[in-house]
Scaffold this motif. Structure first.
Motif, PDB file in Angstrom:
ATOM      1  N   MET A   2      15.646  -3.157 -20.475  1.00 22.19           N
ATOM      2  CA  MET A   2      14.482  -2.614 -19.795  1.00 22.19           C
ATOM      3  C   MET A   2      14.160  -3.488 -18.588  1.00 22.19           C
ATOM      4  SD  MET A   2      10.794  -1.696 -21.375  1.00 22.19           S
ATOM      5  CE  MET A   2       9.612  -2.919 -20.910  1.00 22.19           C
ATOM      6  N   ASN A   3      13.946  -2.873 -17.450  1.00 23.19           N
ATOM      7  CA  ASN A   3      13.626  -3.589 -16.226  1.00 23.19           C
ATOM      8  C   ASN A   3      12.122  -3.852 -16.167  1.00 23.19           C
ATOM      9  OD1 ASN A   3      13.435  -4.628 -13.695  1.00 23.19           O
ATOM     10  ND2 ASN A   3      14.201  -2.819 -12.632  1.00 23.19           N
ATOM     11  N   THR A   4      11.736  -5.119 -16.135  1.00 23.08           N
ATOM     12  CA  THR A   4      10.317  -5.466 -16.095  1.00 23.08           C
ATOM     13  C   THR A   4       9.850  -5.807 -14.689  1.00 23.08           C
ATOM     14  OG1 THR A   4      10.809  -7.761 -16.610  1.00 23.08           O
ATOM     15  CG2 THR A   4      10.278  -6.298 -18.463  1.00 23.08           C
ATOM     16  N   PHE A   5      10.753  -5.776 -13.719  1.00 19.64           N
ATOM     17  CA  PHE A   5      10.384  -6.073 -12.340  1.00 19.64           C
ATOM     18  C   PHE A   5       9.905  -4.806 -11.655  1.00 19.64           C
ATOM     19  CE2 PHE A   5      13.520  -9.320 -13.430  1.00 19.64           C
ATOM     20  CZ  PHE A   5      12.780 -10.452 -13.133  1.00 19.64           C
ATOM     21  N   ILE A   6       8.970  -4.975 -10.738  1.00 15.90           N
ATOM     22  CA  ILE A   6       8.428  -3.850  -9.993  1.00 15.90           C
ATOM     23  C   ILE A   6       8.748  -4.080  -8.520  1.00 15.90           C
ATOM     24  CG2 ILE A   6       6.152  -4.913  -9.870  1.00 15.90           C
ATOM     25  CD1 ILE A   6       4.942  -2.098 -10.084  1.00 15.90           C
ATOM     26  N   ASN A   7       9.278  -3.048  -7.852  1.00 15.97           N
ATOM     27  CA  ASN A   7       9.631  -3.228  -6.447  1.00 15.97           C
ATOM     28  C   ASN A   7       8.394  -3.070  -5.554  1.00 15.97           C
ATOM     29  OD1 ASN A   7       9.244  -0.477  -5.688  1.00 15.97           O
ATOM     30  ND2 ASN A   7      11.294   0.038  -6.418  1.00 15.97           N
ATOM     31  N   GLU A   8       8.540  -3.405  -4.286  1.00 13.22           N
ATOM     32  CA  GLU A   8       7.404  -3.394  -3.357  1.00 13.22           C
ATOM     33  C   GLU A   8       6.780  -2.003  -3.220  1.00 13.22           C
ATOM     34  OE1 GLU A   8       5.804  -5.999  -1.893  1.00 13.22           O
ATOM     35  OE2 GLU A   8       7.123  -7.158  -3.191  1.00 13.22           O
ATOM     36  N   GLU A   9       7.595  -0.962  -3.200  1.00  9.93           N
ATOM     37  CA  GLU A   9       7.076   0.395  -3.071  1.00  9.93           C
ATOM     38  C   GLU A   9       6.222   0.768  -4.276  1.00  9.93           C
ATOM     39  OE1 GLU A   9       8.823   4.906  -2.908  1.00  9.93           O
ATOM     40  OE2 GLU A   9       9.952   3.334  -1.848  1.00  9.93           O
ATOM     41  N   GLU A  10       6.696   0.407  -5.465  1.00  5.14           N
ATOM     42  CA  GLU A  10       5.932   0.690  -6.680  1.00  5.14           C
ATOM     43  C   GLU A  10       4.635  -0.110  -6.709  1.00  5.14           C
ATOM     44  OE1 GLU A  10       9.010  -0.288  -9.414  1.00  5.14           O
ATOM     45  OE2 GLU A  10       9.564   1.792  -9.750  1.00  5.14           O
ATOM     46  N   LYS A  11       4.678  -1.360  -6.218  1.00  3.05           N
ATOM     47  CA  LYS A  11       3.466  -2.185  -6.175  1.00  3.05           C
ATOM     48  C   LYS A  11       2.373  -1.516  -5.353  1.00  3.05           C
ATOM     49  CE  LYS A  11       5.323  -6.840  -6.737  1.00  3.05           C
ATOM     50  NZ  LYS A  11       5.492  -8.141  -6.105  1.00  3.05           N
ATOM     51  N   LEU A  12       2.759  -0.943  -4.226  1.00  2.18           N
ATOM     52  CA  LEU A  12       1.773  -0.327  -3.345  1.00  2.18           C
ATOM     53  C   LEU A  12       1.123   0.899  -3.968  1.00  2.18           C
ATOM     54  CD1 LEU A  12       3.644  -0.660   0.065  1.00  2.18           C
ATOM     55  CD2 LEU A  12       1.755  -2.061  -0.798  1.00  2.18           C
ATOM     56  N   LYS A  13       1.752   1.489  -4.965  1.00  2.00           N
ATOM     57  CA  LYS A  13       1.195   2.656  -5.649  1.00  2.00           C
ATOM     58  C   LYS A  13       0.314   2.267  -6.831  1.00  2.00           C
ATOM     59  CE  LYS A  13       5.091   5.601  -4.453  1.00  2.00           C
ATOM     60  NZ  LYS A  13       6.249   6.341  -4.970  1.00  2.00           N
ATOM     61  N   HIS A  14       0.510   1.093  -7.377  1.00  2.00           N
ATOM     62  CA  HIS A  14      -0.197   0.662  -8.587  1.00  2.00           C
ATOM     63  C   HIS A  14      -1.574   0.110  -8.203  1.00  2.00           C
ATOM     64  CE1 HIS A  14      -1.147  -1.472 -12.254  1.00  2.00           C
ATOM     65  NE2 HIS A  14      -0.125  -0.888 -12.840  1.00  2.00           N
ATOM     66  N   PRO A  15      -2.657   0.608  -8.810  1.00  2.00           N
ATOM     67  CA  PRO A  15      -3.998   0.163  -8.409  1.00  2.00           C
ATOM     68  C   PRO A  15      -4.239  -1.331  -8.609  1.00  2.00           C
ATOM     69  CG  PRO A  15      -4.100   1.544 -10.379  1.00  2.00           C
ATOM     70  CD  PRO A  15      -2.697   1.599  -9.876  1.00  2.00           C
ATOM     71  N   TYR A  16      -3.605  -1.939  -9.602  1.00  2.00           N
ATOM     72  CA  TYR A  16      -3.817  -3.365  -9.825  1.00  2.00           C
ATOM     73  C   TYR A  16      -3.216  -4.185  -8.696  1.00  2.00           C
ATOM     74  CZ  TYR A  16      -5.321  -2.499 -14.667  1.00  2.00           C
ATOM     75  OH  TYR A  16      -5.986  -2.098 -15.795  1.00  2.00           O
ATOM     76  N   TYR A  17      -2.044  -3.796  -8.234  1.00  2.00           N
ATOM     77  CA  TYR A  17      -1.410  -4.511  -7.120  1.00  2.00           C
ATOM     78  C   TYR A  17      -2.119  -4.213  -5.812  1.00  2.00           C
ATOM     79  CZ  TYR A  17       2.539  -5.992  -9.995  1.00  2.00           C
ATOM     80  OH  TYR A  17       3.319  -6.584 -10.947  1.00  2.00           O
ATOM     81  N   LYS A  18      -2.539  -2.957  -5.633  1.00  2.00           N
ATOM     82  CA  LYS A  18      -3.246  -2.594  -4.401  1.00  2.00           C
ATOM     83  C   LYS A  18      -4.526  -3.426  -4.267  1.00  2.00           C
ATOM     84  CE  LYS A  18      -3.687   1.915  -3.873  1.00  2.00           C
ATOM     85  NZ  LYS A  18      -3.620   3.372  -3.988  1.00  2.00           N
ATOM     86  N   LEU A  19      -5.206  -3.649  -5.371  1.00  2.00           N
ATOM     87  CA  LEU A  19      -6.433  -4.441  -5.366  1.00  2.00           C
ATOM     88  C   LEU A  19      -6.172  -5.849  -4.830  1.00  2.00           C
ATOM     89  CD1 LEU A  19      -9.457  -4.514  -6.242  1.00  2.00           C
ATOM     90  CD2 LEU A  19      -8.653  -5.509  -8.378  1.00  2.00           C
ATOM     91  N   MET A  20      -5.019  -6.402  -5.170  1.00  2.00           N
ATOM     92  CA  MET A  20      -4.698  -7.774  -4.783  1.00  2.00           C
ATOM     93  C   MET A  20      -4.461  -7.927  -3.281  1.00  2.00           C
ATOM     94  SD  MET A  20      -2.347  -8.702  -8.059  1.00  2.00           S
ATOM     95  CE  MET A  20      -2.125 -10.430  -7.695  1.00  2.00           C
ATOM     96  N   GLU A  21      -4.326  -6.819  -2.571  1.00  2.00           N
ATOM     97  CA  GLU A  21      -4.135  -6.858  -1.120  1.00  2.00           C
ATOM     98  C   GLU A  21      -5.461  -6.833  -0.361  1.00  2.00           C
ATOM     99  OE1 GLU A  21      -1.127  -7.323   0.274  1.00  2.00           O
ATOM    100  OE2 GLU A  21      -0.395  -7.483  -1.795  1.00  2.00           O
ATOM    101  N   LEU A  22      -6.548  -6.567  -1.060  1.00  2.00           N
ATOM    102  CA  LEU A  22      -7.861  -6.449  -0.412  1.00  2.00           C
ATOM    103  C   LEU A  22      -8.537  -7.808  -0.288  1.00  2.00           C
ATOM    104  CD1 LEU A  22      -9.206  -3.304  -2.318  1.00  2.00           C
ATOM    105  CD2 LEU A  22      -7.937  -3.374  -0.161  1.00  2.00           C
ATOM    106  N   ARG A  23      -9.441  -7.911   0.682  1.00  2.00           N
ATOM    107  CA  ARG A  23     -10.224  -9.135   0.893  1.00  2.00           C
ATOM    108  C   ARG A  23     -11.629  -8.766   1.359  1.00  2.00           C
ATOM    109  NH1 ARG A  23      -6.281 -10.587  -1.233  1.00  2.00           N
ATOM    110  NH2 ARG A  23      -4.980 -12.408  -0.900  1.00  2.00           N
TER     111      ARG A  23
END
Length: 80
Positions: free
Chosen positions: A1-22
């Protein structure tokens, strides 16, 4: 099972998107989340933290408020 997430998937995930905000954008987004959503993010981001009500009551004899959760998330994101 692949546990890594690519950059495109990160941008879709709300938890990762939150980490880009300031600043105001981060605070505004966090204020739209429920307390339980904030706790879920904290548990996801810091697996060793004590955020869930049951654990928090046992450890600290209180539960994490929404305001405290927002403060912790903001600190974790801006100091990362």
């Amino acid at each position: 099972m692949n546990t890594f997430i690519n950059e495109e998937e990160k941008l879709k995930h709300p938890y990762y998107k939150l980490m880009e905000l300031r600043g105001d954008e981060l605070e505004g987004e966090l204020n739209t989340w429920s307390r339980l959503d904030l706790i879920a993010w904290l548990c996801w981001n810091d697996r060793n933290g004590v955020y869930k009500d049951e654990q928090s009551l046992q450890e600290f004899d209180n539960i994490l408020s929404k305001e405290e959760a927002i403060e912790i998330i903001t600190r974790q994101i801006t100091q990362a």
